[in-house]
Scaffold this active site. Structure first.
Site, PDB file in Angstrom:
ATOM      1  CB  THR A  42      -0.913   0.011   1.231  1.00 22.03           C
ATOM      2  OG1 THR A  42      -1.721  -1.170   1.212  1.00 22.03           O
ATOM      3  CG2 THR A  42      -1.830   1.220   1.217  1.00 22.03           C
TER       4      THR A  42
ATOM      5  CE  LYS B  59       5.135  -0.773  -4.156  1.00 20.80           C
ATOM      6  NZ  LYS B  59       5.734  -0.919  -5.508  1.00 20.80           N
TER       7      LYS B  59
ATOM      8  CG  ASP C 255       4.196  -4.982 -13.480  1.00 21.39           C
ATOM      9  OD1 ASP C 255       3.363  -5.453 -14.285  1.00 21.39           O
ATOM     10  OD2 ASP C 255       3.888  -4.612 -12.335  1.00 21.39           O
TER      11      ASP C 255
END
Length: 634
Positions: free
Chosen positions: A31, A47, A141
């Protein structure tokens, strides 16, 4: 009033340095929160890995890898990483905070982008990715969610959570990594990735930006993966006719199923993109490498002379036109250039206006009256102190009351909105002062099973431990009574959530009268009672060594208490002596009466001094009950 659960991280101080302010986003691994670096007094994005992944070494390694990968890059189009560490059981990563939106948010708002907007964004993405590839890092990614569009116009590439050092064929270590919609064929079929796998993902992103949709869709992820492995990505113009052929060719080049047919890395694709930017924008010749594009979110479509882009070589110049045709063409080009120039002025003015509006809106909601502020924690404070804390945070304060079973009466029980919630600066926050617990009527649960009683007493705190008690009237397992926190019988009214102890029946005390002493002791021991013995008694009815009576020594009786047992000695019999062996009548009478016998005689009283020469009515040696009448006669 029902409020949403408060994130426990809000307001927390991480590693003695980072004060968490609000949540920005939540992903599968971590999160992201907005925080303040107290040491450098700046806003950062922190983070924090999800707690349930903390024990998974694979995720922890990947988390640390993100920090190391991003820290190796120093580029204006890559999100900066400032710090990485561990606080208790939390792994965290501190990054540059970029207020703005993601490319995914932009696509949701605009569905598809113009070719100019696509080129602007891809120029920045490829520049950042080229720096990563040059440093030997494969992102693995790439997707719109990881392209950040800052409010000040900066475009940055982030989330290197799956990044790792590149080799000729970098194995993923897992079947698939990254988002399925952007996976290259070699990742799907062989599980390997290099810089060209990133290029494939860039091509898919370009297709989605130009058409508003992904090239492959399916009900299951494996359907999408199959299409990536076996089909060629179509040209964007087959979905939307306004896409220039140059961008069609770039998408086809980047998404070739054979990695050898794609650009070698992001630098090669960026160079080709800048070569065709001029054609896409209607500018003669390639755009210089130092060109800094400006995002324009208005729907503008440029038309220009186009040329076919050959992925394998530089663009091929067209043949020269005839002189008269050159004149006509020059006039047309001049007219189009003037139109584009006028249009450019209007667009520039529109950009300035939008920038001013965005800046004003950003100030209003970021630092001005419309800014959101976290409601501070005030529970347990005196009302005056709580009011000061809220005033310092920028809120107006109102007073209210509510019952609270945990906060003492007179102290602050909480606020509305609740602590940790976001509220507009200057909004009114109500301080709720505790009235203490409510006084409630205690339900009648005597005779109810224990489970039913606990449910009926839900407004109170019923202890797990119970007091066991014997009862002749209440069945075993049912409630006999209730005790308060001090151990006294519970009153009819009691404080909400007050401590209650249940008294539960274990049945009646065993009836042991008529049992042998050994059996009686065993029966009492089986239910946790102790047996004590009283003075044995004679009994004509109860045999010897059999319990005549059992008397409870406490009221009420509970396990561990004592029962007094009285045991029979049998009938009270006495052996009759021989009193007719030369004694006087008086001596015989005295001897028999000493043994509690009743004595009669046919001898007159004045002759009792005479010697007995007769007989006694009960033979000597015979055992008879005390009080038996015995006659002594001549």
């Amino acid at each position: 009033m029902t409020t949403a659960p408060v994130d426990p991280m809000l307001g927390r101080l991480i590693d003695g340095r980072y004060q968490v302010r609000s949540r920005i986003a939540r992903g599968g691994m971590a999160t992201v929160y907005l925080a303040t670096d107290l040491r450098l007094e700046r806003r950062v994005a922190i983070k924090i890995m999800h707690g349930h992944l903390a024990d998974d070494n694979t995720f922890k390694t990947r988390f640390v890898q993100e920090a190391r990968s991003a820290a190796r890059l120093a580029h204006p189009n890559v999100v900066n990483v400032f710090d990485q560490g561990q606080d208790a059981d939390m792994a965290y990563l501190v990054m540059e905070y970029l207020p703005g939106i993601t490319l995914r948010d932009l696509l949701k708002d605009y569905q598809r982008l113009t070719p100019e907007q696509t080129v602007d964004i891809m120029d920045a993405v490829l520049a950042g990715l080229a720096a990563a590839h040059k440093a030997g890092i494969v992102h693995r990614d790439l997707k719109p969610e990881n392209v950040l569009l800052a409010d000040d116009g900066r475009i940055k590439l982030g989330d290197f959570g799956l990044a790792r050092a590149a080799s000729a064929n970098t194995a993923t270590g897992q079947a698939l990594l990254g988002t399925i919609a952007y996976l290259s064929p070699e990742l799907v079929t062989r599980g390997v990735a290099d810089a060209r796998s990133d290029i494939y993902a860039v091509g898919i992103m370009m297709y989605e930006m130009l058409t508003g949709e992904q090239p492959y869709v399916g009900e299951a992820p494996m359907q999408i993966a199959y299409q990536h492995a076996n089909d060629q990505v179509p040209t964007p113009s087959s979905k939307f006719s306004g896409v220039p052929p140059e961008l069609d060719e770039l998408v086809l080049w980047a998404t070739s199923r054979d990695p050898e047919q794609r650009p070698a890395d992001a630098r090669a694709m960026l160079d080709r993109l800048r070569e065709v930017e001029g054609a896409v924008r209607g500018v003669a010749g390639p755009v210089p490498a130092l060109y800094q594009p400006t995002m324009v979110l208005a729907d503008t479509t440029a038309t220009a002379e186009t040329r076919v882009l050959n992925p394998a070589s530089a663009p091929v110049p067209t043949a020269l036109a005839a002189p008269e045709e050159q004149g006509e063409e020059s006039a047309a080009l001049s007219a189009r250039a003037s139109a584009r120039k006028r249009k450019g002025y209007w667009l520039f003015a529109l950009v300035l206006l939008l920038a001013g509006l965005a800046g004003g809106t950003g100030w209003y909601f970021g630092a001005g009256p419309g800014a959101s502020v976290t409601v501070p924690v005030t529970a347990g404070l005196e009302p005056a102190a709580a009011e000061q804390v809220l005033t310092d945070a920028g809120f107006q304060v109102a007073q209210g009351e509510r019952y609270d079973p945990e906060i003492a009466a007179g102290l602050v029980s909480g606020t509305d909105p609740a602590e940790g919630a976001q509220a507009r600066r200057g909004a009114t926050v109500t301080v709720l002062v505790s009235l203490g617990p409510r006084i409630l009527q205690v339900p009648d649960v005597v005779g109810d099973p224990e489970a039913a009683a606990r449910e009926a007493l839900g407004d109170f705190t019923v202890g797990d431990e119970v007091v066991k008690q014997f009862s002749d009237e209440i069945d075993a397992g049912a409630v006999v009574g209730l005790l308060d926190a001090s151990g006294a019988p519970l009153p009819a009214e009691y404080a909400e959530r007050g401590a209650i102890t249940l008294i539960v029946s274990v049945g009646a005390v065993p009836q042991v009268a008529g049992m042998t002493l050994a059996d009686a002791e065993a029966a009492l021991d089986a239910v946790g009672l102790e047996a004590s013995q009283g003075e044995p008694q004679f009994s004509d009815e109860v045999p010897i060594d059999v319990v005549i009576s059992a008397e409870a020594q406490n009221d009420p009786m509970r396990p561990g208490d004592s029962v007094l047992l009285v045991v029979s000695k049998g009938p009270d019999l006495v052996e009759v002596p021989n009193v007719v062996t030369g004694q006087t009548i008086a001596a015989a009478r005295e001897q028999l009466e000493a043994l509690d016998f009743a004595v009669t005689s046919n001898v007159p009283g004045f002759l009792e001094g005479a010697v007995v020469a007769a007989k006694q009515s009960v033979a000597p040696g015979e055992r008879v009950k005390r009080g038996t009448e015995i006659s002594v006669n001549f």
